[in-house]
Design a protein around this motif. Structure first.
Motif, PDB file in Angstrom:
ATOM      1  N   THR A 191       0.824  -1.214   0.000  1.00 26.77           N
ATOM      2  CA  THR A 191       0.000   0.000   0.000  1.00 26.77           C
ATOM      3  C   THR A 191       0.855   1.260   0.000  1.00 26.77           C
ATOM      4  O   THR A 191       0.324   2.365   0.022  1.00 26.77           O
ATOM      5  CB  THR A 191      -0.915   0.025   1.233  1.00 26.77           C
ATOM      6  N   GLY A 192       2.177   1.101  -0.030  1.00 25.02           N
ATOM      7  CA  GLY A 192       3.079   2.250   0.026  1.00 25.02           C
ATOM      8  C   GLY A 192       3.587   2.662  -1.347  1.00 25.02           C
ATOM      9  O   GLY A 192       4.235   1.868  -2.048  1.00 25.02           O
ATOM     10  N   PHE A 193       3.329   3.890  -1.735  1.00 26.00           N
ATOM     11  CA  PHE A 193       3.787   4.400  -3.030  1.00 26.00           C
ATOM     12  C   PHE A 193       5.304   4.313  -3.146  1.00 26.00           C
ATOM     13  O   PHE A 193       5.849   3.816  -4.146  1.00 26.00           O
ATOM     14  CB  PHE A 193       3.312   5.850  -3.194  1.00 26.00           C
ATOM     15  N   GLU A 194       6.011   4.793  -2.137  1.00 24.85           N
ATOM     16  CA  GLU A 194       7.482   4.761  -2.183  1.00 24.85           C
ATOM     17  C   GLU A 194       8.025   3.354  -2.034  1.00 24.85           C
ATOM     18  O   GLU A 194       9.118   3.054  -2.515  1.00 24.85           O
ATOM     19  CB  GLU A 194       8.058   5.684  -1.120  1.00 24.85           C
ATOM     20  N   THR A 195       7.277   2.466  -1.384  1.00 28.57           N
ATOM     21  CA  THR A 195       7.702   1.068  -1.292  1.00 28.57           C
ATOM     22  C   THR A 195       7.679   0.429  -2.673  1.00 28.57           C
ATOM     23  O   THR A 195       8.579  -0.346  -3.026  1.00 28.57           O
ATOM     24  CB  THR A 195       6.795   0.293  -0.330  1.00 28.57           C
ATOM     25  N   VAL A 196       6.671   0.752  -3.455  1.00 30.59           N
ATOM     26  CA  VAL A 196       6.615   0.261  -4.837  1.00 30.59           C
ATOM     27  C   VAL A 196       7.863   0.693  -5.591  1.00 30.59           C
ATOM     28  O   VAL A 196       8.542  -0.109  -6.249  1.00 30.59           O
ATOM     29  CB  VAL A 196       5.349   0.794  -5.555  1.00 30.59           C
ATOM     30  N   ARG A 197       8.181   1.964  -5.505  1.00 31.95           N
ATOM     31  CA  ARG A 197       9.337   2.489  -6.233  1.00 31.95           C
ATOM     32  C   ARG A 197      10.637   1.828  -5.782  1.00 31.95           C
ATOM     33  O   ARG A 197      11.509   1.519  -6.608  1.00 31.95           O
ATOM     34  CB  ARG A 197       9.413   4.010  -6.050  1.00 31.95           C
TER      35      ARG A 197
END
Length: 305
Positions: free
Chosen positions: A227-233
């Motif tokens: 659910t984390g945008f920066e985790t995806v990146r």
């Protein structure tokens, strides 16, 4: 014409009791005695000739069917009684007062600061507070009056919710800097069909991104969900898969110093609208209308730069 003898105080006390589900909680919120709230509600019911609340000792207060309909209309009325008083106080002066808006969590860092700053510059007397959450929670916050506006994506909005567009967010593919396709500027999603995917798995957003992949003719091989945008990146930067996103950070560097590359997709995909939503049929306050106008101007200036 029927003349009712209820007072604004009775309406406010009833609204507090209905919202909080308790005479005790309402009295604490209003800083009056519990008997004052109970008496006001009883007098209101007597004047209207209808029961609005069911009193259940173990479970607090419950709205009757008539009470639910009355409360729904009353919320809008109370908002505008406060605005009417404010109009009298501030006649000939700038807009002042409080405005609560909701904001979808992944939109907040990209859109919210710019819109808040623009509103503050034009209307310094408007005090904006923000509720950040996911899509379904924001819709409920609009319905129960917790916020008057919500900055969100324009999907899955029921008929009782109105909206105005303040931007668009087109999806793009994200790969690691060392990925075989990283030197390209544009790709077809089919080029990634055999590779694992990292999915931004927020309610609705996850299904939206999966649907884009499926519309390209293949099922995504989801390796990680987050659910984390920066985790995806960060996961993409470390070779854990590719992803789809629709908000562009100013930097290609992730929090840990790795790098990603954004690639335009040539597949036919409709971008998501970024909207300011509000309840249909409820007249917006002057503060909300000012925020909307300011946001639209800001979006147009940004699109024309």
């Amino acid at each position: 014409m029927t003349n009712f003898g209820f007072t604004l105080v009775q309406l406010r006390y009833f609204a507090a009791a209905a919202e909080l589900g308790s005479m005790t909680a309402a009295s604490q919120e209003l800083m009056v005695s519990q008997s004052a709230v109970s008496t006001a509600v009883a007098q209101l019911e007597k004047e209207l000739g209808v029961q609005l609340l069911l009193r259940r000792h173990a479970r607090g207060l419950t709205l009757t069917a008539a009470g639910e309909e009355f409360y729904r209309e009353l919320r809008n009325y109370l908002v505008h009684t406060a605005e009417l008083a404010e109009v009298a106080r501030t006649a000939g002066r700038a807009l002042v007062g409080d405005l609560t808006i909701g904001c979808f969590s992944t939109l907040a860092p990209f859109e919210l600061p710019r819109l808040l700053a623009a509103c503050e510059e034009e209307h310094p007397g408007i005090r904006v507070s923000v509720v950040e959450d996911e899509h379904a929670v924001l819709k409920q916050a609009l319905r129960n009056g917790r916020c008057e506006l919500a900055l969100m994506y324009g999907y899955d909005l029921e008929d009782d919710i109105d909206h105005v567009r303040v931007g668009v967010a087109a999806p793009y593919a994200l790969v690691a800097k060392g990925h075989r396709l990283a030197r390209r500027k544009r790709i077809k999603l089919r080029d990634l069909a055999d590779e694992p995917m990292v999915l931004l798995d927020l309610p609705h957003s996850g299904r939206y991104f999966e649907g884009i992949v499926e519309s390209a003719g293949f099922a995504p091989q989801i390796r990680h969900r987050t659910t984390g945008f920066e985790t995806v990146r960060a996961l993409v930067a470390h070779g854990q898969g590719w992803s789809l996103l629709n908000q562009h950070p100013a930097s290609d560097m992730t929090y840990d110093g790795s790098e990603v590359v954004a690639l335009e997709i040539t597949d036919s995909v409709d971008p998501l609208e970024v909207v300011l939503a509000s309840m249909k049929g409820i007249r917006r306050t002057g503060r909300a209308q000012a925020f909307i106008r300011s946001s639209i101007r800001t979006a147009r200036e940004r699109a024309g730069r």
